[in-house]
Design an enzyme around this catalytic site. Sequence first.
Site, PDB file in Angstrom:
ATOM      1  CE1 TYR A 123      -4.130  -1.525   0.485  1.00 54.69           C
ATOM      2  CE2 TYR A 123      -2.992  -3.129   1.230  1.00 54.69           C
ATOM      3  CZ  TYR A 123      -4.114  -2.760   0.860  1.00 54.69           C
ATOM      4  OH  TYR A 123      -5.175  -3.593   0.599  1.00 54.69           O
ATOM      5  CG  ASP A 182       6.032  -7.685  -2.554  1.00 56.98           C
ATOM      6  OD1 ASP A 182       5.625  -6.579  -2.083  1.00 56.98           O
ATOM      7  OD2 ASP A 182       6.107  -8.876  -2.180  1.00 56.98           O
ATOM      8  CG  ASN A 225       5.179  -6.985   5.527  1.00 56.85           C
ATOM      9  OD1 ASN A 225       5.975  -6.869   4.803  1.00 56.85           O
ATOM     10  ND2 ASN A 225       4.618  -7.832   6.004  1.00 56.85           N
ATOM     11  CG  PHE A 250       3.654  11.523   7.300  1.00 59.78           C
ATOM     12  CD1 PHE A 250       3.471  11.455   8.502  1.00 59.78           C
ATOM     13  CD2 PHE A 250       5.055  12.127   6.635  1.00 59.78           C
ATOM     14  CE1 PHE A 250       4.408  11.677   9.511  1.00 59.78           C
ATOM     15  CE2 PHE A 250       6.009  12.176   7.487  1.00 59.78           C
ATOM     16  CZ  PHE A 250       5.612  12.154   8.993  1.00 59.78           C
ATOM     17  CB  ALA A 293       0.690   8.736  19.057  1.00 60.75           C
ATOM     18  N   GLY A 337     -14.982   3.377  15.838  1.00 61.71           N
ATOM     19  CA  GLY A 337     -13.507   3.137  16.217  1.00 61.71           C
ATOM     20  C   GLY A 337     -12.858   3.342  15.010  1.00 61.71           C
ATOM     21  CB  CYS A 341      -0.501   2.403  10.556  1.00 62.80           C
ATOM     22  SG  CYS A 341       0.308   1.826   8.881  1.00 62.80           S
TER      23      CYS A 341
HETATM   24  N1  LIG Z   1      -0.517   1.347   4.773  1.00 62.86           N
HETATM   25  C1  LIG Z   1      -0.518   2.508   5.074  1.00 62.86           C
HETATM   26  O1  LIG Z   1      -1.225   3.455   4.551  1.00 62.86           O
HETATM   27  C2  LIG Z   1       0.804   3.127   5.482  1.00 62.86           C
HETATM   28  C3  LIG Z   1       1.779   2.058   5.860  1.00 62.86           C
HETATM   29  N2  LIG Z   1       3.003   2.790   6.339  1.00 62.86           N
HETATM   30  C4  LIG Z   1       4.076   1.778   6.696  1.00 62.86           C
HETATM   31  O2  LIG Z   1       4.690   1.293   5.481  1.00 62.86           O
HETATM   32  C5  LIG Z   1       5.325   0.042   5.679  1.00 62.86           C
HETATM   33  C6  LIG Z   1       4.522  -0.902   4.625  1.00 62.86           C
HETATM   34  O3  LIG Z   1       3.254  -0.827   4.698  1.00 62.86           O
HETATM   35  P1  LIG Z   1       2.106  -1.564   3.664  1.00 62.86           P
HETATM   36  O4  LIG Z   1       2.599  -0.909   2.489  1.00 62.86           O
HETATM   37  O5  LIG Z   1       0.823  -1.031   4.105  1.00 62.86           O
HETATM   38  O6  LIG Z   1       2.789  -2.927   3.712  1.00 62.86           O
HETATM   39  P2  LIG Z   1       2.204  -4.308   2.829  1.00 62.86           P
HETATM   40  O7  LIG Z   1       2.003  -5.488   3.747  1.00 62.86           O
HETATM   41  O8  LIG Z   1       0.893  -3.953   1.984  1.00 62.86           O
HETATM   42  O9  LIG Z   1       3.320  -4.194   1.957  1.00 62.86           O
HETATM   43  C7  LIG Z   1       4.610  -4.910   2.303  1.00 62.86           C
HETATM   44  C8  LIG Z   1       5.033  -5.751   1.211  1.00 62.86           C
HETATM   45  O10 LIG Z   1       6.533  -5.998   1.488  1.00 62.86           O
HETATM   46  C9  LIG Z   1       6.628  -7.313   0.891  1.00 62.86           C
HETATM   47  N3  LIG Z   1       8.116  -7.688   1.459  1.00 62.86           N
HETATM   48  C10 LIG Z   1       8.447  -7.994   2.761  1.00 62.86           C
HETATM   49  N4  LIG Z   1       9.684  -8.237   2.978  1.00 62.86           N
HETATM   50  C11 LIG Z   1      10.124  -8.440   1.913  1.00 62.86           C
HETATM   51  C12 LIG Z   1      11.532  -8.698   1.338  1.00 62.86           C
HETATM   52  N5  LIG Z   1      12.548  -8.809   2.105  1.00 62.86           N
HETATM   53  N6  LIG Z   1      11.738  -8.446   0.019  1.00 62.86           N
HETATM   54  C13 LIG Z   1      10.696  -7.966  -0.842  1.00 62.86           C
HETATM   55  N7  LIG Z   1       9.484  -7.702  -0.416  1.00 62.86           N
HETATM   56  C14 LIG Z   1       9.196  -7.844   0.814  1.00 62.86           C
HETATM   57  C15 LIG Z   1       5.516  -8.095   1.592  1.00 62.86           C
HETATM   58  O11 LIG Z   1       5.418  -9.320   0.486  1.00 62.86           O
HETATM   59  C16 LIG Z   1       4.481  -7.231   1.012  1.00 62.86           C
HETATM   60  O12 LIG Z   1       4.068  -7.142  -0.315  1.00 62.86           O
HETATM   61  C17 LIG Z   1       4.775  -0.172   7.211  1.00 62.86           C
HETATM   62  O13 LIG Z   1       5.891  -0.053   7.826  1.00 62.86           O
HETATM   63  C18 LIG Z   1       3.567   0.485   7.358  1.00 62.86           C
HETATM   64  O14 LIG Z   1       3.623   0.740   8.713  1.00 62.86           O
HETATM   65  C19 LIG Z   1       3.169   4.168   6.469  1.00 62.86           C
HETATM   66  C20 LIG Z   1       2.386   4.828   5.988  1.00 62.86           C
HETATM   67  C21 LIG Z   1       0.770   4.648   5.607  1.00 62.86           C
HETATM   68  O1  LIG Z   2       0.802   5.286   8.984  1.00 60.23           O
HETATM   69  C1  LIG Z   2      -0.214   5.048   8.218  1.00 60.23           C
HETATM   70  O2  LIG Z   2      -0.528   4.044   8.042  1.00 60.23           O
HETATM   71  C2  LIG Z   2      -1.139   6.366   7.874  1.00 60.23           C
HETATM   72  O3  LIG Z   2      -2.212   6.043   9.037  1.00 60.23           O
HETATM   73  C3  LIG Z   2      -3.565   6.975   8.790  1.00 60.23           C
HETATM   74  O4  LIG Z   2      -3.941   6.824   7.475  1.00 60.23           O
HETATM   75  P1  LIG Z   2      -5.103   5.662   7.327  1.00 60.23           P
HETATM   76  O5  LIG Z   2      -5.116   4.641   8.371  1.00 60.23           O
HETATM   77  O6  LIG Z   2      -4.935   5.223   5.969  1.00 60.23           O
HETATM   78  O7  LIG Z   2      -6.481   6.425   7.031  1.00 60.23           O
HETATM   79  P2  LIG Z   2      -6.982   7.441   8.158  1.00 60.23           P
HETATM   80  O8  LIG Z   2      -7.640   8.463   7.331  1.00 60.23           O
HETATM   81  O9  LIG Z   2      -5.977   8.054   9.166  1.00 60.23           O
HETATM   82  O10 LIG Z   2      -8.108   6.643   8.997  1.00 60.23           O
HETATM   83  C4  LIG Z   2      -7.803   5.843  10.032  1.00 60.23           C
HETATM   84  C5  LIG Z   2      -9.014   5.259  10.784  1.00 60.23           C
HETATM   85  O11 LIG Z   2      -9.668   6.537  11.608  1.00 60.23           O
HETATM   86  C6  LIG Z   2     -11.064   6.524  11.313  1.00 60.23           C
HETATM   87  N1  LIG Z   2     -11.296   8.031  11.383  1.00 60.23           N
HETATM   88  C7  LIG Z   2     -10.582   8.836  10.752  1.00 60.23           C
HETATM   89  C8  LIG Z   2     -10.903  10.310  11.018  1.00 60.23           C
HETATM   90  C9  LIG Z   2     -12.124  10.633  11.950  1.00 60.23           C
HETATM   91  O12 LIG Z   2     -12.145  11.885  12.141  1.00 60.23           O
HETATM   92  N2  LIG Z   2     -12.604   9.712  12.524  1.00 60.23           N
HETATM   93  C10 LIG Z   2     -12.279   8.373  12.261  1.00 60.23           C
HETATM   94  O13 LIG Z   2     -13.065   7.524  12.996  1.00 60.23           O
HETATM   95  C11 LIG Z   2     -11.122   5.971   9.762  1.00 60.23           C
HETATM   96  O14 LIG Z   2     -12.465   5.634   9.537  1.00 60.23           O
HETATM   97  C12 LIG Z   2     -10.214   4.946   9.834  1.00 60.23           C
HETATM   98  O15 LIG Z   2     -11.029   3.731  10.274  1.00 60.23           O
HETATM   99  C13 LIG Z   2      -2.936   8.485   8.765  1.00 60.23           C
HETATM  100  O16 LIG Z   2      -3.957   9.350   8.378  1.00 60.23           O
HETATM  101  C14 LIG Z   2      -1.678   8.588   7.685  1.00 60.23           C
HETATM  102  O17 LIG Z   2      -1.176   9.993   7.865  1.00 60.23           O
HETATM  103  C15 LIG Z   2      -0.563   7.635   8.147  1.00 60.23           C
HETATM  104  O18 LIG Z   2       0.306   7.709   6.898  1.00 60.23           O
END
Ligand SMILES: NC(=O)C1=CN([C@@H]2O[C@H](COP(=O)(O)OP(=O)(O)OC[C@H]3O[C@@H](n4cnc5c(N)ncnc54)[C@H](O)[C@@H]3O)[C@@H](O)[C@H]2O)C=CC1
Ligand SMILES: O=C(O)[C@H]1O[C@H](OP(=O)(O)OP(=O)(O)OC[C@H]2O[C@@H](n3ccc(=O)[nH]c3=O)[C@H](O)[C@@H]2O)[C@H](O)[C@@H](O)[C@@H]1O
Length: 487
Positions: A16, A38, A94, A166, A229, A275, A280
């Site tokens: 993602y 990946d 991840n 972010f 947080a 909730g 994250c």
């Molecule tokens: N999902 C989000 O909106 C956000 C996530 N983050 C952070 O970004 C990081 C990644 O999150 P996501 O993209 O959501 O996770 P994800 O689980 O969607 O993607 C991670 C990918 O890394 C791959 N992977 C793991 N080890 C590997 C390796 N050694 N070589 C190649 N591929 C490998 C996995 O197969 C997986 O497809 C996490 O630390 C998360 O906390 C930060 C901001 C927003």
């Molecule tokens: O580190 C991350 O993964 C990301 O986490 C959140 O993004 P995300 O979880 O994708 O989506 P949000 O819009 O933050 O919503 C999180 C949860 O809070 C809920 N929410 C959000 C806002 C609100 O006012 N009330 C509320 O209940 C949403 O419905 C959802 O379930 C942060 O907003 C991002 O800045 C950050 O990069």
Amino acid sequence: MAPLKITKILCIGAGYVGGPTCAVIALKCPHITVTIVDLNQARIDAWNSPDFNLPIYEPGLEDVVRQCRGRNLFFSTDVDKGIREAELIFVSVNTPTKKSGVGAGFAADLNYVELATRQIAAVATTSKIVVEKSTVPCRTAESMRTILEANSKPNCRFDILSNPEFLAEGTAIADLFQPDRVLIGSLQTREGKDACAALANVYSNWVPENKILTVGLWSSELSKLAANAMLAQRISSVNALSAICEATGANIDEVAHAVGYDSRVGPKFLKASVGFGGSCFQKDILNLVYLSESLHLPEVAAYWRQVVEMNEYQKRRFSKRVVDTLFNTITGKHIAVLGFAFKADTGDTRESASITLIRDFLSERAFVNIYDPKVIESQIWLDLSEACPNMSLESIKKQVKICNSAVEAALNTEAIVIATEWKEFKAVAWTEVYEHMKKPAFVFDGRLLVDADELTKIGFKVYPSFFFFGSVHSQFDKVATIGRPTA
Ligand SMILES: NC(=O)C1=CN([C@@H]2O[C@H](COP(=O)(O)OP(=O)(O)OC[C@H]3O[C@@H](n4cnc5c(N)ncnc54)[C@H](O)[C@@H]3O)[C@@H](O)[C@H]2O)C=CC1
Ligand SMILES: O=C(O)[C@H]1O[C@H](OP(=O)(O)OP(=O)(O)OC[C@H]2O[C@@H](n3ccc(=O)[nH]c3=O)[C@H](O)[C@@H]2O)[C@H](O)[C@@H](O)[C@@H]1O
């Protein structure tokens, strides 16, 4: 000195974050070749699919990938080749909460980060800038540097940067096009600052310079945990207030609006809900709790832990309200749950509040009809199987039906629960839905999405609003008796 010009970028992790982030870099920097790798073959196949059936749903993403794929954006499972060729490597793997061992349930599992780091060290034959994109505990960059330096080949140096992401799901492309800020942390040495300038130079292709913040490594790592947080804390605060609203007759939307009008507070992220979910918020706060405990700061740990506990309370409170309102039993009753994703505009279900609610309804032996516009059926079965370890998939399927529309889900049910704020739920043909439901027909709006007055006029009993009137007096009576002799 002009910053080093990066021409080849690798991203390890096509999830993602890695997928959208590096696709946008490719779009905005046509002079840079971006490869996203990946280990998961199915995921890479989906990124490469001829009909752009991408592995994640994100508005605007397909358009970006269509413009760049095969031009300067490539998806592959050949991690080693990617490492050899790149000058700058994002580690975007991840970092889930640890399930066992030291820190289980709180600490981040850094195994994936470490394995990727070790692979870079083993394969690289030229110098690299290695960028932590994953969300990690404070000082992880130090461990990465130790591993890389202990395994590096002669004339091969590694500079480590922290560049947390972010973006929010559902608005990822808009967030990446116009970020509030890009944060880059580096060692404050000459080499560290040069590496930082090289990455800043990549972002400066589309991000204004005043939005690119450069700080120390540890500040950057901690800022990411702190930002999540504090965002989650706002939601738990407003959800805590929603409980007071429901007991007093105040309206949480009005309270949040009034509070948010103060420019010091601001209007965003004050929507009361069933909730927060998502991969994250909970993980990163628990990580902060663990960090605080490790640093012998128990009061700080307790403070942040309460944000997660309030979120659990809000989900429990909501399920209980459904049961209480449906005359204290939902056994054998039919409930439509609208929305399975953790928020609108994504197909992601990680930590979705919907899963917890459905688990609670199933344990009360209710029948549940689910409709979500984007979540695929197999994901729903997977999530429910994990959430209900005491039930076989076969028995879950006896109680759960996955539907193709909100109207279909509502057919012959006693209650509708709105669990995700999909816009289309606002536009449901509510009069038609009402006609097809059992009476009294209840709507429990976990997102304060629908017009409660309008639905009430149709005949629905809408939670939370109808509850205000039902409970005000009894709750006030309780308050009024405090301090009176019990006689
Ligand atoms: N999902 C989000 O909106 C956000 C996530 N983050 C952070 O970004 C990081 C990644 O999150 P996501 O993209 O959501 O996770 P994800 O689980 O969607 O993607 C991670 C990918 O890394 C791959 N992977 C793991 N080890 C590997 C390796 N050694 N070589 C190649 N591929 C490998 C996995 O197969 C997986 O497809 C996490 O630390 C998360 O906390 C930060 C901001 C927003
Ligand atoms: O580190 C991350 O993964 C990301 O986490 C959140 O993004 P995300 O979880 O994708 O989506 P949000 O819009 O933050 O919503 C999180 C949860 O809070 C809920 N929410 C959000 C806002 C609100 O006012 N009330 C509320 O209940 C949403 O419905 C959802 O379930 C942060 O907003 C991002 O800045 C950050 O990069």
